[in-house]
Design a protein around this motif. Structure first.
Motif, PDB file in Angstrom:
ATOM      1  N   VAL A  31     -29.246 -36.589 -65.282  1.00 57.04           N
ATOM      2  CA  VAL A  31     -30.320 -35.809 -64.663  1.00 57.04           C
ATOM      3  C   VAL A  31     -30.669 -36.444 -63.320  1.00 57.04           C
ATOM      4  O   VAL A  31     -31.056 -37.605 -63.247  1.00 57.04           O
ATOM      5  CB  VAL A  31     -31.576 -35.759 -65.561  1.00 57.04           C
ATOM      6  CG1 VAL A  31     -32.665 -34.933 -64.889  1.00 57.04           C
ATOM      7  CG2 VAL A  31     -31.230 -35.178 -66.924  1.00 57.04           C
ATOM      8  N   GLY A  33     -32.730 -35.840 -59.492  1.00 50.48           N
ATOM      9  CA  GLY A  33     -33.759 -35.077 -58.803  1.00 50.48           C
ATOM     10  C   GLY A  33     -33.539 -35.056 -57.313  1.00 50.48           C
ATOM     11  O   GLY A  33     -33.000 -36.006 -56.737  1.00 50.48           O
ATOM     12  N   ILE A 254     -32.264 -26.740 -61.930  1.00 48.30           N
ATOM     13  CA  ILE A 254     -33.569 -26.206 -62.336  1.00 48.30           C
ATOM     14  C   ILE A 254     -34.503 -26.305 -61.139  1.00 48.30           C
ATOM     15  O   ILE A 254     -34.861 -27.398 -60.699  1.00 48.30           O
ATOM     16  CB  ILE A 254     -34.154 -26.972 -63.542  1.00 48.30           C
ATOM     17  CG1 ILE A 254     -33.154 -26.981 -64.706  1.00 48.30           C
ATOM     18  CG2 ILE A 254     -35.462 -26.334 -63.981  1.00 48.30           C
ATOM     19  CD1 ILE A 254     -33.640 -27.734 -65.926  1.00 48.30           C
ATOM     20  N   ASP A 255     -34.861 -25.144 -60.596  1.00 44.66           N
ATOM     21  CA  ASP A 255     -35.717 -25.093 -59.413  1.00 44.66           C
ATOM     22  C   ASP A 255     -37.178 -25.183 -59.845  1.00 44.66           C
ATOM     23  O   ASP A 255     -37.712 -24.274 -60.471  1.00 44.66           O
ATOM     24  CB  ASP A 255     -35.462 -23.772 -58.671  1.00 44.66           C
ATOM     25  CG  ASP A 255     -35.950 -23.824 -57.234  1.00 44.66           C
ATOM     26  OD1 ASP A 255     -36.905 -24.576 -56.970  1.00 44.66           O
ATOM     27  OD2 ASP A 255     -35.377 -23.112 -56.385  1.00 44.66           O
ATOM     28  N   ARG A 256     -37.830 -26.288 -59.527  1.00 46.01           N
ATOM     29  CA  ARG A 256     -39.206 -26.590 -59.935  1.00 46.01           C
ATOM     30  C   ARG A 256     -39.305 -26.593 -61.464  1.00 46.01           C
ATOM     31  O   ARG A 256     -39.798 -25.639 -62.078  1.00 46.01           O
ATOM     32  CB  ARG A 256     -40.198 -25.607 -59.323  1.00 46.01           C
ATOM     33  CG  ARG A 256     -40.197 -25.595 -57.800  1.00 46.01           C
ATOM     34  CD  ARG A 256     -41.456 -24.952 -57.227  1.00 46.01           C
ATOM     35  NE  ARG A 256     -41.649 -23.610 -57.708  1.00 46.01           N
ATOM     36  CZ  ARG A 256     -41.084 -22.528 -57.158  1.00 46.01           C
ATOM     37  NH1 ARG A 256     -40.293 -22.655 -56.114  1.00 46.01           N
ATOM     38  NH2 ARG A 256     -41.327 -21.333 -57.638  1.00 46.01           N
ATOM     39  N   PRO A 257     -38.850 -27.665 -62.109  1.00 45.17           N
ATOM     40  CA  PRO A 257     -38.786 -27.730 -63.579  1.00 45.17           C
ATOM     41  C   PRO A 257     -40.115 -27.447 -64.271  1.00 45.17           C
ATOM     42  O   PRO A 257     -40.140 -26.790 -65.314  1.00 45.17           O
ATOM     43  CB  PRO A 257     -38.321 -29.167 -63.845  1.00 45.17           C
ATOM     44  CG  PRO A 257     -37.578 -29.549 -62.609  1.00 45.17           C
ATOM     45  CD  PRO A 257     -38.281 -28.870 -61.479  1.00 45.17           C
ATOM     46  N   GLN A 261     -40.563 -24.497 -67.026  1.00 44.98           N
ATOM     47  CA  GLN A 261     -41.007 -24.763 -68.391  1.00 44.98           C
ATOM     48  C   GLN A 261     -42.291 -23.986 -68.713  1.00 44.98           C
ATOM     49  O   GLN A 261     -42.404 -23.375 -69.785  1.00 44.98           O
ATOM     50  CB  GLN A 261     -41.238 -26.256 -68.583  1.00 44.98           C
ATOM     51  CG  GLN A 261     -41.613 -26.635 -70.016  1.00 44.98           C
ATOM     52  CD  GLN A 261     -41.659 -28.148 -70.207  1.00 44.98           C
ATOM     53  OE1 GLN A 261     -41.531 -28.899 -69.257  1.00 44.98           O
ATOM     54  NE2 GLN A 261     -41.838 -28.588 -71.441  1.00 44.98           N
ATOM     55  N   GLN A 292     -27.680 -32.274 -64.756  1.00 47.54           N
ATOM     56  CA  GLN A 292     -28.743 -31.430 -64.220  1.00 47.54           C
ATOM     57  C   GLN A 292     -29.184 -31.903 -62.841  1.00 47.54           C
ATOM     58  O   GLN A 292     -29.179 -33.101 -62.546  1.00 47.54           O
ATOM     59  CB  GLN A 292     -29.963 -31.454 -65.151  1.00 47.54           C
ATOM     60  CG  GLN A 292     -29.695 -30.958 -66.560  1.00 47.54           C
ATOM     61  CD  GLN A 292     -30.872 -31.237 -67.481  1.00 47.54           C
ATOM     62  OE1 GLN A 292     -32.013 -30.916 -67.148  1.00 47.54           O
ATOM     63  NE2 GLN A 292     -30.602 -31.847 -68.621  1.00 47.54           N
ATOM     64  N   HIS A 294     -32.644 -31.390 -60.682  1.00 45.93           N
ATOM     65  CA  HIS A 294     -34.015 -30.889 -60.665  1.00 45.93           C
ATOM     66  C   HIS A 294     -34.507 -30.848 -59.221  1.00 45.93           C
ATOM     67  O   HIS A 294     -34.438 -31.856 -58.509  1.00 45.93           O
ATOM     68  CB  HIS A 294     -34.927 -31.786 -61.500  1.00 45.93           C
ATOM     69  CG  HIS A 294     -34.645 -31.696 -62.970  1.00 45.93           C
ATOM     70  ND1 HIS A 294     -35.452 -32.286 -63.912  1.00 45.93           N
ATOM     71  CD2 HIS A 294     -33.655 -31.079 -63.665  1.00 45.93           C
ATOM     72  CE1 HIS A 294     -34.967 -32.044 -65.127  1.00 45.93           C
ATOM     73  NE2 HIS A 294     -33.867 -31.311 -64.992  1.00 45.93           N
ATOM     74  N   THR A 296     -37.528 -30.022 -56.359  1.00 44.28           N
ATOM     75  CA  THR A 296     -38.902 -29.739 -55.972  1.00 44.28           C
ATOM     76  C   THR A 296     -38.896 -29.417 -54.494  1.00 44.28           C
ATOM     77  O   THR A 296     -38.153 -30.026 -53.717  1.00 44.28           O
ATOM     78  CB  THR A 296     -39.844 -30.924 -56.255  1.00 44.28           C
ATOM     79  OG1 THR A 296     -41.170 -30.547 -55.896  1.00 44.28           O
ATOM     80  CG2 THR A 296     -39.454 -32.139 -55.453  1.00 44.28           C
ATOM     81  N   VAL A 302     -40.348 -35.949 -58.709  1.00 50.20           N
ATOM     82  CA  VAL A 302     -39.717 -34.930 -59.538  1.00 50.20           C
ATOM     83  C   VAL A 302     -39.912 -35.324 -60.993  1.00 50.20           C
ATOM     84  O   VAL A 302     -39.033 -35.885 -61.642  1.00 50.20           O
ATOM     85  CB  VAL A 302     -38.210 -34.783 -59.217  1.00 50.20           C
ATOM     86  CG1 VAL A 302     -37.624 -33.625 -60.001  1.00 50.20           C
ATOM     87  CG2 VAL A 302     -38.003 -34.562 -57.735  1.00 50.20           C
ATOM     88  N   VAL A 305     -37.970 -37.886 -63.701  1.00 49.13           N
ATOM     89  CA  VAL A 305     -36.615 -38.240 -63.293  1.00 49.13           C
ATOM     90  C   VAL A 305     -36.659 -39.531 -62.484  1.00 49.13           C
ATOM     91  O   VAL A 305     -37.409 -39.651 -61.509  1.00 49.13           O
ATOM     92  CB  VAL A 305     -35.980 -37.101 -62.457  1.00 49.13           C
ATOM     93  CG1 VAL A 305     -34.593 -37.507 -61.991  1.00 49.13           C
ATOM     94  CG2 VAL A 305     -35.922 -35.833 -63.285  1.00 49.13           C
TER      95      VAL A 305
END
Length: 689
Positions: A31, A33, A254-257, A261, A292, A294, A296, A302, A305
């Motif tokens: 993961v 960021g 993932i754009d703006r996790p 969520q 992934q 991530h 922001t 982020v 992360v």
């Protein structure tokens, strides 16, 4: 990429932070960021990253509109088609667009089952809605090879068993038709229908064809037809997360996790039947199996992360919107920045280049004008690179690419009827629609469908669907409900006679006005100029066939030295306003004025905004006369119109007042003339003649 030497892409690939990001994915993955991204820089970064890694990429957004915008940006930056997983905005299988969304999702799953994906965009809502599992898809797939033996009846039985509807001619996904040794199939997983041609029990040929013209468009040797009815509810092993179609090496963005969520949990909690969705927690655990990224957009943190790569990207200073000042600011920025301007089409690009050359004498060395659609501009600080869409320079609404929709034949109006609706039969008058009924004609074994119509005294007649042209839906005025016509009575005939007399009187009036206009000399406008060509090419959508035809007819009218009187009819959203704007452009470019008359204040303001946005790059002055303007403002506008200082004046009934005048009026555009009263129509007649 569109151009591997493109300046912004070079700056990103040479960026030390980007190189470290690529090395991280190539070495350990996990993961990762990224922060500091702004505008459309996030999809640009992901497009360049996908090219560098040579790995599939799934881009997840929080909202549906964001997914559409990201898809446009990615396709522009990468120069290739990317895929979108659409979401049901209601429960799967419900809503007017349910079938179309089901088909698009099925098409994407079928494609991913046979080909490795490159870039797919999906809003979290779409990911929470299950898709058919790869096994279920295979169980419902029929594979056919040209030259092999196959009984046509077996194929028909397979189609019927999976919910296909048998028609005389296919119209939409889920239809099939059989004519002797030919079977037409419109499978939901295919963009075009196919025609299976048999020679005895051997499949002799498979051709794709156009659903409207019925003409063949190509040949296929090996065919796979996937069939899952859009009302079929997936359950048990049939349902699976969309992620099952992605290989292990996929990178999930993932754009703006936190937003993703939160939106997933909100959508889950909002439904009364969450069992028909995938649990958000379960989906996130499934995503954890992949590397992934991530994202922001603002700030440097982020979530939790640990490894975050920060990029120095800034928002753009807002352009003023006026052509002269916007071009001046653009040329000033090009002195110490490398700038790429994305124009939606060649017309926008040519006009902007003309404005820049007119201001600076030539196109600045550090400024590139490229055809493409992005939604939000940004400045990539390490290399002083600016990316800006054309619509932000002139403060216009951003466009959107038109995705291909299923073609179909026009639907007859009777299909919109529900039992109890009032209808008009051309021969018998007003009746109440009771519904469809299946019957056999006397002396025939053939079963046909009839429309049951009830008239006065409960008299009922049955009209075959082949005579559908004799019936139309009743459209009344003022909410008055008419009485039903009596079969065999004289009232309906007398009503028709009265209408014919009224129509004749109206026709005579129109002829008198037309004779007056034909006898008077009008203005013959010159052929299209370079400005006119550029302006029309800058339209963000492709013209329809009818739109192009009517546009040419309007220009022919304008170029004749006779007064013009043309009626343009079309449904909402079919481009009537654009035709009016083009006609107005031709008139004001010649130096004359245009009046645009509309029935409501809201429509006046809407047209004022639309005309202003479309003509932002040209030196024409547009005014709006409505009750939203103070008496002082109205007086000032009227004085300017009389002096010729306003090129296009848009307004409501106020335009018909005696105090309103023009220095040199060349065109009157009336939107929805039927909504003006008798007094206003008399004033319009005087204007016309």
């Amino acid at each position: 990429m569109i151009d591997v030497q493109m300046m912004v892409v070079r700056q990103i690939t040479n960026d030390e932070t980007f190189r470290r990001l690529v090395d991280r994915f190539r070495s350990t993955g996990g993961v990762v960021g990224v922060s500091g991204l702004w505008g459309s820089s996030a999809p640009l970064l992901c497009g360049v990253l996908a090219d560098a890694l040579k790995r599939p990429l799934l881009y997840i957004t929080a909202h549906l509109d964001e997914a559409d915008e990201i898809l446009d940006d990615l396709e522009t930056f990468t120069g290739r088609s990317c895929a979108l997983l659409p979401a049901w905005e209601a429960l799967p299988g419900e809503g007017s667009s349910s079938g179309e969304i089901h088909d698009e999702r099925l098409q994407l799953c079928s494609l991913l089952q046979s080909e490795a994906p490159e870039i797919v965009v999906a809003p979290i809502q779409a990911l929470l809605q299950p898709v058919p599992s790869p096994a279920a898809l295979e169980d419902n797939t029929l594979r056919l090879n040209v030259g092999t033996r196959r009984e046509p009846d077996d194929i028909v039985a397979w189609l019927v068993g999976r919910g296909f509807e048998r028609l005389e001619r296919v119209e939409a996904p889920g239809d099939f038709a059989q004519r002797g040794d030919i079977i037409d199939v419109y499978a939901p997983d295919r963009r075009d229908p196919v025609r299976l041609e048999f020679l005895d029990d051997t499949l002799d040929a498979v051709r794709t064809f156009d659903v409207v013209t019925q003409r063949s468009t190509g040949n296929i040797k090996n065919l796979a037809l996937t069939a899952l009815p859009h009302r079929h509810r997936l359950s048990g092993s049939e349902a699976a997360p969309f992620l099952e179609y992605f290989p292990p090496q996929t990178v999930v963005v993932i754009d703006r996790p936190s937003d993703v969520q939160e939106m997933g949990v909100t959508f889950w909690n909002r439904l009364d039947q969450p069992d028909r969705l995938i649990d958000p927690a379960s989906l996130l655990r499934r995503i954890a199996d992949y590397d992934q990224l991530h994202i922001t957009r603002i700030g440097s943190a982020v979530g939790a992360v640990a490894d975050v790569f920060h990029f120095d990207v800034q928002s753009l200073v807002r352009f003023e919107g006026k052509a002269e000042s916007a071009v001046r600011d653009l040329c000033h920025a090009a002195a110490d920045h490398s700038i790429v301007v994305y124009c939606s089409n060649e017309g926008e690009r040519a006009r902007l280049q003309e404005l820049i050359v007119g201001h600076a004498g030539q196109l600045p060395e550090g400024l590139e004008l490229i055809i493409g659609l992005i939604h939000h501009g940004f400045e990539w600080r390490p290399g002083s690179a600016i990316v800006v869409p054309h619509h932000e320079i002139f403060n216009r609404k951003p466009g959107r690419k038109l995705r291909r929709a299923h073609a179909s034949r026009p639907i007859e109006s009777v299909l919109d009827l529900v039992p109890g609706d009032l209808i008009v039969h051309v021969n018998h008058g007003i009746a109440r629609y009771l519904g469809m009924k299946t019957m056999r004609k006397t002396g025939s074994n053939k079963v046909e469908e009839f429309l049951s119509l009830q008239f006065a005294d409960k008299a009922v007649i049955h009209v075959t669907t082949y005579q559908i042209d004799l019936i139309q839906k009743y459209i009344g005025a003022g909410g008055i409900k008419p009485s039903l016509s009596k079969l065999g009575g004289t009232r309906w005939r007398k009503t028709k006679d009265r209408v014919e007399d009224a129509v004749s009187e109206l026709a005579e009036s129109l002829l008198r006005i037309q004779i007056e206009r034909d006898q008077s000399e009008g203005v013959g406008y010159p052929p299209d100029t370079q400005w006119q060509h550029e302006f029309e090419e800058s339209f963000m959508y492709e013209d329809t066939e009818d739109q192009a035809l009517v546009s040419a007819q309007i220009k022919d009218d304008l170029m004749r030295p006779r007064s013009m009187d043309r009626l343009v009819c079309g449904d909402v959203g079919y481009g009537k306003t654009e035709l009016a704007i083009r006609a107005a452009f031709k008139v004001v470019e010649y130096g004359k004025q245009v009046a645009v008359l509309v029935p409501t204040t809201v429509l006046a303001e809407q047209h004022h905004r639309t005309f202003t946005e479309r003509l932002a790059e040209y030196p024409f002055i547009i005014g709006c006369l409505s009750r939203f303007k103070s008496p002082a403002e109205q007086k000032k506008l009227i004085e300017k119109a009389k002096k010729g200082q306003i090129d296009i004046l848009i307004g409501t009934h106020r335009l018909l007042s005696k105090d309103v005048g023009f220095a040199d009026l060349g065109l009157v555009v009336v939107d929805e003339e039927q909504r003006f009263g008798v007094e206003h129509k008399e004033r319009l007649k005087r204007i016309r003649s």
